[in-house]
Design a protein around this motif. Structure first.
Motif, PDB file in Angstrom:
ATOM      1  N   THR A   1       0.831  -1.215   0.000  1.00 13.10           N
ATOM      2  CA  THR A   1       0.000   0.000   0.000  1.00 13.10           C
ATOM      3  C   THR A   1       0.867   1.268   0.000  1.00 13.10           C
ATOM      4  OG1 THR A   1      -1.453  -1.311   1.396  1.00 13.10           O
ATOM      5  CG2 THR A   1      -2.034   1.003   1.123  1.00 13.10           C
ATOM      6  N   LEU A   2       1.818   1.332   0.938  1.00  6.14           N
ATOM      7  CA  LEU A   2       2.678   2.520   1.038  1.00  6.14           C
ATOM      8  C   LEU A   2       3.464   2.743  -0.247  1.00  6.14           C
ATOM      9  CD1 LEU A   2       4.521   2.258   4.473  1.00  6.14           C
ATOM     10  CD2 LEU A   2       3.038   4.120   3.716  1.00  6.14           C
ATOM     11  N   ALA A   3       4.028   1.654  -0.750  1.00  3.85           N
ATOM     12  CA  ALA A   3       4.894   1.746  -1.940  1.00  3.85           C
ATOM     13  C   ALA A   3       4.100   2.214  -3.161  1.00  3.85           C
ATOM     14  CB  ALA A   3       5.541   0.387  -2.212  1.00  3.85           C
ATOM     15  N   VAL A   4       2.889   1.692  -3.311  1.00  8.82           N
ATOM     16  CA  VAL A   4       2.063   2.075  -4.466  1.00  8.82           C
ATOM     17  C   VAL A   4       1.716   3.551  -4.375  1.00  8.82           C
ATOM     18  CG1 VAL A   4      -0.210   1.756  -5.532  1.00  8.82           C
ATOM     19  CG2 VAL A   4       1.135  -0.237  -4.852  1.00  8.82           C
ATOM     20  N   GLU A   5       1.277   3.962  -3.181  1.00 11.61           N
ATOM     21  CA  GLU A   5       0.880   5.367  -3.032  1.00 11.61           C
ATOM     22  C   GLU A   5       2.058   6.308  -3.222  1.00 11.61           C
ATOM     23  OE1 GLU A   5      -1.154   5.588   0.704  1.00 11.61           O
ATOM     24  OE2 GLU A   5      -2.883   4.470  -0.075  1.00 11.61           O
ATOM     25  N   ALA A   6       3.265   5.809  -2.930  1.00  7.51           N
ATOM     26  CA  ALA A   6       4.457   6.647  -3.101  1.00  7.51           C
ATOM     27  C   ALA A   6       4.978   6.600  -4.536  1.00  7.51           C
ATOM     28  CB  ALA A   6       5.552   6.182  -2.133  1.00  7.51           C
ATOM     29  N   GLY A   7       4.344   5.803  -5.377  1.00  6.24           N
ATOM     30  CA  GLY A   7       4.749   5.748  -6.791  1.00  6.24           C
ATOM     31  C   GLY A   7       6.006   4.934  -7.042  1.00  6.24           C
ATOM     32  N   LEU A   8       6.335   4.032  -6.130  1.00 10.10           N
ATOM     33  CA  LEU A   8       7.505   3.175  -6.356  1.00 10.10           C
ATOM     34  C   LEU A   8       7.144   2.102  -7.386  1.00 10.10           C
ATOM     35  CD1 LEU A   8       8.655   2.730  -2.646  1.00 10.10           C
ATOM     36  CD2 LEU A   8       9.761   4.133  -4.409  1.00 10.10           C
ATOM     37  N   GLU A   9       8.154   1.610  -8.088  1.00 10.08           N
ATOM     38  CA  GLU A   9       7.886   0.610  -9.130  1.00 10.08           C
ATOM     39  C   GLU A   9       7.407  -0.698  -8.492  1.00 10.08           C
ATOM     40  OE1 GLU A   9      11.191  -0.327 -11.674  1.00 10.08           O
ATOM     41  OE2 GLU A   9      10.022  -1.832 -12.761  1.00 10.08           O
ATOM     42  N   ILE A  10       6.321  -1.230  -9.052  1.00 13.55           N
ATOM     43  CA  ILE A  10       5.742  -2.496  -8.593  1.00 13.55           C
ATOM     44  C   ILE A  10       5.824  -3.477  -9.756  1.00 13.55           C
ATOM     45  CG2 ILE A  10       3.632  -3.616  -7.724  1.00 13.55           C
ATOM     46  CD1 ILE A  10       4.739  -1.555  -5.756  1.00 13.55           C
TER      47      ILE A  10
END
Ligand code: FAD
Length: 572
Positions: free
Chosen positions: A259-268
């Motif tokens: 959740t945090l990573a997606v909202e921060a725009g990190l590559e998934i």
């Protein structure tokens, strides 16, 4: 003197605690903050199933470290019951909510490490949230299951999902005296290993009284109807079965917590995990990620994958901390080496499965052997079911699986090490391993497995797989070279029987124009027969793994126990 680094770590269990402890060992003056949503840090989530039945008697023994212990030993700023809410990557700020006071505050960082783990997969099945339904991810989940068991005294439990955790829980509930049903949508238990090896785990569960339902989906969880007694719910399956359950454990797999990573725009990545490079750095140079939240490269295929295991999370934590503290370190990827105990049976695997090899378009061959764990004349020997996946071209080993009641883990670990060292089947066949009668054999089971593969690579044998027997040409003869006693006890339907010791004198009974698949119990005696037949001009293949591997996948699931002849062949 440069200012001390400020490192914030989100998640304080396997991966996060490893980052924190290693970072402190490399820097005395860094400000290291651990933000953990739960009340516990650095606890043994792998041990949770075993406290449910009391096999691990003390709850406290699961708490490897306390927040205060981490503060004292490592001078860490540990903030439990604190949830990381948002990452401002531009200003390098993490927003944290204190779950006790409700207060929200911002914390700046030089480096941020994401170790938030995974979350249980759930499906929108009607009634899934009913009382008496649990997942098992953390200490509070375990506490709730134990409290429910005390309050309700369940007689029947249903476990949905036959992965590692599901099977561990099924075992523990059985130990508590419950009758247990395991429901699995796929056609096998333990989907991370091959079907023909998973069969042994399934049989073990069934032998212990667990009701295993494969290729079965739960369609709803319902209120008990008249005449149904269920403290939790009636589990309704797609075949119409209704299973009244006093306890339901949902163990349908996990997915990365991003959740945090997606909202921060990190590559998934494609498996839904955070993408990191080999230094555990995300697409932001100041943000790192480790553990179940990330995707990893498989070192054999170089493809991305998602592997949720404690060992990799710990090693990744160390790599991330090294890099953050200026000591270059590289993570080599994850082979997926794993192990589970199913009652007294060990099921272990490493590397690629057949399914993964097929998906990757990699040409491979598989051999099965079933040696004894130690020489047969020494008491207590148990059969090991072993499988090796390898390249026929150059003997590269792709994967191995070992199942057995004695020393399976040791054998698997040798094979895992061999794969990681880039050893070929020839190298492993020649490995010098320890031997005394109580422990092994002069030709260790690991040697035997690799020798069976080496024979294929060298062209000394052509093999057939158990599934080849289901689609043989009409003219093919299945030749059983076991003893009279073994053949009479059980046999592959339609097979011709000539015991190995009589074969040379009875070659005239066989037709050189007919292909032959020769078999014994495990493939070892039939290899001798294969050589004799091949040298005498017959078109022959050896059934790898013999009748025992055929049994492991054949629908009739007839039992084939090793005969005295098989045991004595392995006794030297
Ligand atoms: P975790 O150890 O799960 O830690 C993640 C932490 O992050 C959690 O405590 C969570 O509360 C916290 N968190 C998440 N989001 C936030 C946020 N926004 N803010 C603050 N904190 C947050 N692996 C094996 O190799 N062998 C086994 O036998 C084995 N058995 C297992 C049995 C069970 C019951 C379970 C649940 C797992 C088991 N595993 C096993 C898997 C292993 O535990 C995990 O692979 C490992 O713990 C992953 O480490 P991690 O640090 O990525 O995540």
């Amino acid at each position: 003197m440069p200012a001390a680094k400020k490192v914030i770590i989100v998640g304080g269990v396997a991966g996060g605690a490893s980052v924190a402890a290693r970072a402190r060992r490399l820097s005395e003056d860094a400000h290291i903050i651990v933000v953990e949503r739960g009340s516990f840090v650095s606890y043994a989530n792998c041990g949770l199933p075993f406290h449910i039945s009391g096999e691990i008697p003390e709850r406290e023994s699961l708490l490897v470290q306390t927040p205060q212990g981490l503060r004292n030993r490592f001078n860490l700023d540990v903030r439990t019951e604190s949830e990381a809410l948002r990452i401002d990557r531009v200003n390098k700020v993490l927003t944290v909510k204190n779950l006790v006071t409700g207060e929200t505050y911002d914390e700046t960082y030089d480096d941020l490490v994401l170790a938030p783990g995974a979350q249980a997969v759930s499906f929108p099945i009607p009634g899934i949230d009913r009382a008496g339904h649990f997942t098992l991810r953390a200490i509070p989940d375990m506490d709730k299951i134990i409290a429910w068991n005390v309050a309700v005294q369940p007689r029947h439990a249903t476990v949905v999902g036959a992965g590692y955790v599901g099977l561990e829980v099924a075992e523990q509930l059985t130990h508590l005296g419950m009758s247990v049903t395991v429901i699995e949508a796929r056609p096998q238990v333990l989907p991370v290993i091959d079907e023909d090896m998973a069969f042994w785990a399934q049989r073990q569960l069934e032998d212990q009284g667990v009701d295993v339902r494969l290729e079965t989906m739960v369609t709803s969880f319902e209120e008990p109807a008249d005449g149904e007694r269920a403290a939790a719910s009636v589990v309704v399956c797609n075949d119409g079965e209704r299973i009244a359950s006093d306890l339901v454990v949902l163990s349908m797999g996990v997915k990365p917590e991003v959740t945090l990573a997606v909202e921060a725009g990190l590559e998934i990545g494609e498996f839904g995990g955070i993408r990191v490079n080999q230094h555990m750095r995300t697409s932001d140079e100041h943000v790192w990620a480790v553990g179940d939240a990330i995707e990893v490269r498989n070192p054999i295929t170089r493809e991305w994958s998602f592997v949720a295991l404690a060992g990799p999370a710990n090693r990744q934590g160390r790599v991330a901390a090294d890099n953050i503290m200026g000591r270059p370190a590289t993570y080599r990827g994850t082979y997926g080496t794993s192990i589970v105990r199913v009652f007294d049976l060990t099921v272990a695997s490493t590397g690629l499965t057949e399914h993964a090899l097929m998906r990757g378009g990699i040409a491979y061959e598989a051999v099965h052997v079933h040696p004894l764990s130690h020489v047969g004349y020494y008491p207590g020997a148990e059969i090991l079911d072993m499988k090796l996946l390898f390249s026929v071209g150059d003997g590269t080993i792709y994967g191995a699986q070992v199942v057995g009641k004695e020393s399976a883990a040791r054998r698997l670990d040798v094979l895992a090490t061999a794969i990681q060292a880039g050893m070929t089947v020839d190298d492993v066949a020649q490995l010098e391993l320890c031997y005394a009668p109580a422990y092994g054999a002069p030709k260790d089971p690991v040697n035997l497995l690799a020798m069976a593969a080496r024979n294929v690579v060298n062209g000394d044998v052509k093999i057939a797989q158990w599934h080849d027997l289901d689609r043989l040409d009409d003219g093919t003869v299945v030749l059983d070279v076991r003893s009279e006693e073994e053949h009479t006890a059980s046999s592959i339907p339609g097979s011709l029987h000539i015991p190995l010791d009589e074969l040379r004198g009875r070659l005239g009974e066989l037709d050189r124009s007919q292909p032959i698949v020769v078999h014994c119990f495990s493939g070892q005696r039939s290899y001798f027969a294969y050589r004799m037949l091949a040298l005498n001009g017959f078109d022959v293949r050896n059934l790898t793994g013999g009748i025992r591997s055929w049994q492991a996948a054949h629908p009739d699931r007839e039992r084939h126990e090793p005969g005295a002849d098989h045991v004595s062949a392995l006794a030297k």
